[in-house]
Design a protein around this motif. Sequence first.
Motif, mmCIF file in Angstrom:
data_model
loop_
_atom_site.group_PDB
_atom_site.id
_atom_site.type_symbol
_atom_site.label_atom_id
_atom_site.label_comp_id
_atom_site.label_asym_id
_atom_site.label_seq_id
_atom_site.Cartn_x
_atom_site.Cartn_y
_atom_site.Cartn_z
ATOM 1 N N VAL A 8 0.790 -1.277 0.019
ATOM 2 C CA VAL A 8 -0.015 -0.108 0.019
ATOM 3 C C VAL A 8 0.932 1.190 0.095
ATOM 4 C CG1 VAL A 8 -1.799 1.338 1.367
ATOM 5 C CG2 VAL A 8 -1.918 -1.155 1.371
ATOM 6 N N MET A 9 0.829 2.025 -1.092
ATOM 7 C CA MET A 9 1.769 3.143 -1.085
ATOM 8 C C MET A 9 3.320 2.713 -0.971
ATOM 9 S SD MET A 9 -0.739 6.092 0.246
ATOM 10 C CE MET A 9 -0.866 5.697 1.823
ATOM 11 N N ARG A 10 3.652 1.808 -1.261
ATOM 12 C CA ARG A 10 5.139 1.489 -1.452
ATOM 13 C C ARG A 10 5.366 0.928 0.219
ATOM 14 N NH1 ARG A 10 8.053 6.088 -4.463
ATOM 15 N NH2 ARG A 10 6.906 5.607 -6.498
ATOM 16 N N LEU A 11 4.341 0.599 1.168
ATOM 17 C CA LEU A 11 4.456 0.136 2.093
ATOM 18 C C LEU A 11 4.188 -1.391 2.397
ATOM 19 C CD1 LEU A 11 2.964 3.140 4.464
ATOM 20 C CD2 LEU A 11 5.405 2.534 4.179
ATOM 21 N N ASP A 12 4.996 -2.159 3.153
ATOM 22 C CA ASP A 12 4.332 -3.580 3.256
ATOM 23 C C ASP A 12 3.170 -3.453 4.203
ATOM 24 O OD1 ASP A 12 6.760 -4.649 2.036
ATOM 25 O OD2 ASP A 12 7.883 -4.491 3.878
ATOM 26 N N ALA A 13 2.120 -4.321 4.052
ATOM 27 C CA ALA A 13 1.044 -4.401 4.641
ATOM 28 C C ALA A 13 0.500 -5.881 4.886
ATOM 29 C CB ALA A 13 -0.378 -3.572 3.803
ATOM 30 N N ARG A 14 -0.350 -6.145 5.851
ATOM 31 C CA ARG A 14 -0.776 -7.274 6.134
ATOM 32 C C ARG A 14 -2.122 -6.961 6.981
ATOM 33 N NH1 ARG A 14 2.198 -12.459 8.292
ATOM 34 N NH2 ARG A 14 2.329 -12.778 6.026
ATOM 35 N N SER A 15 -3.149 -7.995 6.714
ATOM 36 C CA SER A 15 -4.407 -8.029 7.323
ATOM 37 C C SER A 15 -4.634 -9.419 8.154
ATOM 38 C CB SER A 15 -5.526 -7.452 6.578
ATOM 39 O OG SER A 15 -5.731 -8.406 5.776
ATOM 40 N N THR A 16 -5.143 -9.195 9.153
ATOM 41 C CA THR A 16 -5.479 -10.539 9.721
ATOM 42 C C THR A 16 -6.809 -10.911 10.228
ATOM 43 O OG1 THR A 16 -4.707 -9.878 11.747
ATOM 44 C CG2 THR A 16 -3.161 -11.103 10.726
ATOM 45 N N LEU A 17 -7.361 -11.839 10.264
ATOM 46 C CA LEU A 17 -8.738 -11.858 10.990
ATOM 47 C C LEU A 17 -8.775 -13.242 11.736
ATOM 48 C CD1 LEU A 17 -12.006 -10.989 11.148
ATOM 49 C CD2 LEU A 17 -12.281 -12.358 8.908
ATOM 50 N N GLY A 18 -9.508 -13.041 12.827
ATOM 51 C CA GLY A 18 -9.488 -14.319 13.648
ATOM 52 C C GLY A 18 -10.879 -14.266 14.477
ATOM 53 N N GLU A 19 -11.587 -15.614 14.664
ATOM 54 C CA GLU A 19 -12.770 -15.454 15.141
ATOM 55 C C GLU A 19 -12.705 -16.847 16.036
ATOM 56 O OE1 GLU A 19 -16.531 -14.199 13.685
ATOM 57 O OE2 GLU A 19 -16.673 -16.172 12.835
ATOM 58 N N THR A 20 -13.494 -16.650 17.309
ATOM 59 C CA THR A 20 -13.597 -17.994 18.065
ATOM 60 C C THR A 20 -15.205 -18.038 18.501
ATOM 61 O OG1 THR A 20 -13.013 -17.054 19.926
ATOM 62 C CG2 THR A 20 -11.201 -18.100 18.532
ATOM 63 N N ARG A 21 -15.529 -19.253 18.481
ATOM 64 C CA ARG A 21 -16.868 -19.488 19.061
ATOM 65 C C ARG A 21 -16.829 -20.606 20.190
ATOM 66 N NH1 ARG A 21 -22.096 -22.608 16.620
ATOM 67 N NH2 ARG A 21 -23.430 -21.935 18.454
ATOM 68 N N LEU A 22 -17.212 -20.304 21.265
ATOM 69 C CA LEU A 22 -17.111 -21.348 22.448
ATOM 70 C C LEU A 22 -18.335 -21.954 22.193
ATOM 71 C CD1 LEU A 22 -15.681 -22.001 24.824
ATOM 72 C CD2 LEU A 22 -16.947 -20.365 26.137
ATOM 73 N N LEU A 23 -18.166 -23.506 21.910
ATOM 74 C CA LEU A 23 -19.438 -24.157 21.985
ATOM 75 C C LEU A 23 -19.752 -25.026 23.160
ATOM 76 C CD1 LEU A 23 -18.125 -26.142 18.659
ATOM 77 C CD2 LEU A 23 -19.730 -24.222 18.932
ATOM 78 N N ASP A 24 -18.917 -25.025 24.042
ATOM 79 C CA ASP A 24 -19.279 -25.825 25.540
ATOM 80 C C ASP A 24 -18.227 -25.643 26.450
ATOM 81 O OD1 ASP A 24 -20.719 -27.558 26.921
ATOM 82 O OD2 ASP A 24 -19.310 -29.133 26.550
ATOM 83 N N HIS A 25 -18.693 -25.318 27.663
ATOM 84 C CA HIS A 25 -17.743 -25.095 28.775
ATOM 85 C C HIS A 25 -18.598 -25.311 30.140
ATOM 86 C CE1 HIS A 25 -14.104 -24.089 30.971
ATOM 87 N NE2 HIS A 25 -15.147 -23.454 31.921
ATOM 88 N N GLU A 26 -18.522 -26.520 30.414
ATOM 89 C CA GLU A 26 -19.243 -27.013 31.828
ATOM 90 C C GLU A 26 -18.418 -27.155 32.949
ATOM 91 O OE1 GLU A 26 -21.299 -30.486 30.462
ATOM 92 O OE2 GLU A 26 -22.921 -29.497 29.530
ATOM 93 N N SER A 27 -18.755 -26.944 33.923
ATOM 94 C CA SER A 27 -18.033 -26.953 35.045
ATOM 95 C C SER A 27 -18.966 -27.447 36.483
ATOM 96 C CB SER A 27 -17.237 -25.711 35.614
ATOM 97 O OG SER A 27 -17.884 -24.706 35.977
#
Length: 103
Positions: A8-27
């Motif tokens: 991007v305009m002669r600059l190094d660029a990087r994008s990241t995307l992370g997502e988590t979904r907690l399905l189960d947590h019993e105690s």
Amino acid sequence: MSGPKFQVMRLDARSTLGETRLLDHESTPSIGQPTMDKVSFITEDQWRYTKWRSKFSFSLKCKKWSATYSLRYISAADYVNCGNLDPLGKFFDALTYSDIAGS
């Protein structure tokens, strides 16, 4: 998940995307007490178990500096340990926030 590097305009660029979904947590709090499903709950002593969390980041970098913008999302949750008169309330709405870091 890390995205591809690009320019991007002669600059190094990087994008990241992370997502988590907690399905189960019993105690089980103590022997003889019922087992609790803690998904979508926040507890005072055992952290938070929101169902969804995500993060998007966009970074720019050159030889002398780098900067990163991050956008985060945490889904709504009920607060297990409060009573009806608790000033914080029994429910927390979903939260979106962002931050910028540089070096």
